[in-house]
Design a protein around this motif. Structure first.
Motif, mmCIF file in Angstrom:
data_model
loop_
_atom_site.group_PDB
_atom_site.id
_atom_site.type_symbol
_atom_site.label_atom_id
_atom_site.label_comp_id
_atom_site.label_asym_id
_atom_site.label_seq_id
_atom_site.Cartn_x
_atom_site.Cartn_y
_atom_site.Cartn_z
ATOM 1 N N SER A 214 0.861 -1.194 0.000
ATOM 2 C CA SER A 214 0.000 0.000 0.000
ATOM 3 C C SER A 214 0.889 1.234 0.000
ATOM 4 C CB SER A 214 -0.889 0.041 1.249
ATOM 5 O OG SER A 214 -1.847 -0.983 1.229
ATOM 6 N N PRO A 215 0.470 2.264 -0.744
ATOM 7 C CA PRO A 215 1.356 3.441 -0.857
ATOM 8 C C PRO A 215 1.359 4.354 0.362
ATOM 9 C CG PRO A 215 -0.702 3.809 -2.031
ATOM 10 C CD PRO A 215 -0.755 2.395 -1.532
ATOM 11 N N MET A 216 2.384 5.168 0.430
ATOM 12 C CA MET A 216 2.376 6.330 1.311
ATOM 13 C C MET A 216 1.437 7.340 0.661
ATOM 14 S SD MET A 216 4.448 5.764 3.796
ATOM 15 C CE MET A 216 4.325 3.981 3.768
ATOM 16 N N GLY B 81 1.126 6.723 6.267
ATOM 17 C CA GLY B 81 1.262 5.263 6.176
ATOM 18 C C GLY B 81 0.011 4.512 6.618
ATOM 19 N N PHE C 25 -0.741 1.441 4.562
ATOM 20 C CA PHE C 25 0.452 0.589 4.672
ATOM 21 C C PHE C 25 0.461 -0.144 6.024
ATOM 22 C CE2 PHE C 25 4.869 0.296 6.199
ATOM 23 C CZ PHE C 25 5.483 -0.410 5.173
ATOM 24 N N ARG D 28 -0.357 -4.210 6.601
ATOM 25 C CA ARG D 28 0.715 -5.022 7.191
ATOM 26 C C ARG D 28 0.244 -5.680 8.493
ATOM 27 N NH1 ARG D 28 5.401 -1.848 9.918
ATOM 28 N NH2 ARG D 28 3.700 -1.745 11.413
ATOM 29 N N ALA E 67 6.664 -5.512 3.811
ATOM 30 C CA ALA E 67 5.594 -4.636 3.296
ATOM 31 C C ALA E 67 6.190 -3.672 2.258
ATOM 32 C CB ALA E 67 4.967 -3.865 4.442
ATOM 33 N N PRO F 170 5.935 -0.261 0.277
ATOM 34 C CA PRO F 170 5.229 1.019 0.460
ATOM 35 C C PRO F 170 4.928 1.739 -0.851
ATOM 36 C CG PRO F 170 7.558 1.327 0.837
ATOM 37 C CD PRO F 170 7.390 -0.128 0.440
ATOM 38 N N THR G 173 -3.639 -5.395 0.177
ATOM 39 C CA THR G 173 -3.575 -3.952 -0.044
ATOM 40 C C THR G 173 -4.774 -3.310 0.623
ATOM 41 O OG1 THR G 173 -3.182 -2.200 -1.651
ATOM 42 C CG2 THR G 173 -4.828 -3.855 -2.267
ATOM 43 N N HIS H 257 -5.283 0.052 -0.247
ATOM 44 C CA HIS H 257 -5.526 1.200 -1.130
ATOM 45 C C HIS H 257 -6.524 0.754 -2.195
ATOM 46 C CE1 HIS H 257 -4.798 4.937 -3.100
ATOM 47 N NE2 HIS H 257 -4.321 4.381 -4.191
#
Ligand SMILES: [Zn+2]
Length: 284
Positions: A36-38, A48, A51, A55, A79, A81, A126, A128
């Protein structure tokens, strides 16, 4: 590696040697990939958020699986990011890949590296839920399953985009399906899992709603849509008890999807409407 008395021990990929990895039963090892992105999550939540939750929920799911499926081995990959989140890249803190196709390449590369050594099972965790990001993941899944003897699943979007959350959640008197970004749901989650990372200003944030999957918003960024603080929903309503419930929904979704995968059941699919929208999206 398998030890019945170590059910709470999470096997972390980065801590293993190639010898230890090679020693796993290839047919009985399931990898979990948190990815998952920042990404900005309003003025009150850390970048986060997705993220950390993906996790942590995968860690919890593995703890349950170590007990429920003790003849299998569950390995958590580090994980990752990253993700595609151009939507709100008009805020500092969002780190988006420059193309949603890169999501596909990354997930494919990770899967392929495992498949080349005979591994079969990969659960992609994920949080996101942007369809452009998910499109990359689903394209990678398809490619890996057609090229290799591999079974993959991405459980959360299937649950997220069904009506199951609204059907199962405690009655609240408002529509939580509109709480799509750093709103009630995610602020509740973080109030439960990381209360010290939630800025108290969340209590004063006004409710604001937008349909982020509407065709009308294509090509627009958050600030173009009047989302000047970077959240969609009503964070002020956050409730850690709901956060606990929601977190456990995620853990169960990951866990049940892993069980279905090793039992050879076909993974649940995204609703047809969501699949069609995803298909119609161009790579961005
Ligand atoms: Zn989020």
């Amino acid at each position: 590696m398998k030890n019945k008395n170590m059910n709470n021990k999470i096997i972390k990929f980065e801590e293993l040697s190639w010898k230890q990895i090679d020693a796993f039963d290839k047919d009985k090892t399931v990898f979990f990939l948190p990815i998952s992105p920042m990404e900005e999550h309003g003025p009150h939540l850390p970048v986060g958020t997705d993220f950390l939750i993906s996790r942590d929920a995968s860690t919890e799911a593995i703890k349950h699986l170590n007990i429920e499926k003790s003849d299998y081995c569950f390995v958590q990959l580090p994980a990752v990011p990253i993700g595609y989140c151009k939507f709100n890249s008009d805020f500092p803190g969002t780190i988006s890949l420059s193309s949603s196709k890169t999501v596909k390449d990354i997930v494919f590369s990770i899967g392929e590296s495992l498949a080349c050594h005979g591994f079969k099972y990969l659960v992609i965790c994920t949080y996101h839920m942007a369809l452009t990001h998910l499109k990359g993941i689903y394209k990678a899944i398809k490619k890996l399953e057609s090229k290799y003897d591999m079974k993959l699943v991405e459980p959360w979007s299937v649950y997220f985009y069904s009506d199951q959350i609204e059907k199962n959640e405690p009655k609240l008197g408002f529509d939580t399906s509109k709480e799509v970004h750093a709103g009630f749901r995610e602020t509740s989650l973080m109030k439960y899992q990381y209360p010290y990372l939630v800025d108290e200003s969340y209590k004063d944030l006004q409710s604001i709603y937008r349909d982020l999957n509407s065709p009308k918003v294509i090509g627009k960024k958050f600030k173009d849509l009047g989302l000047k603080d970077g959240y969609v929903g009503s964070p002020a309503r956050a409730d850690p008890d709901y956060g606990r419930w929601f977190f456990n929904q995620t853990v169960n979704a990951y866990k049940n999807a892993a069980i279905d995968l090793i039992d050879g059941k076909k993974p649940k699919e995204l609703p047809r409407k969501v699949k069609q929208t995803m298909k119609a999206l161009f790579w961005q």
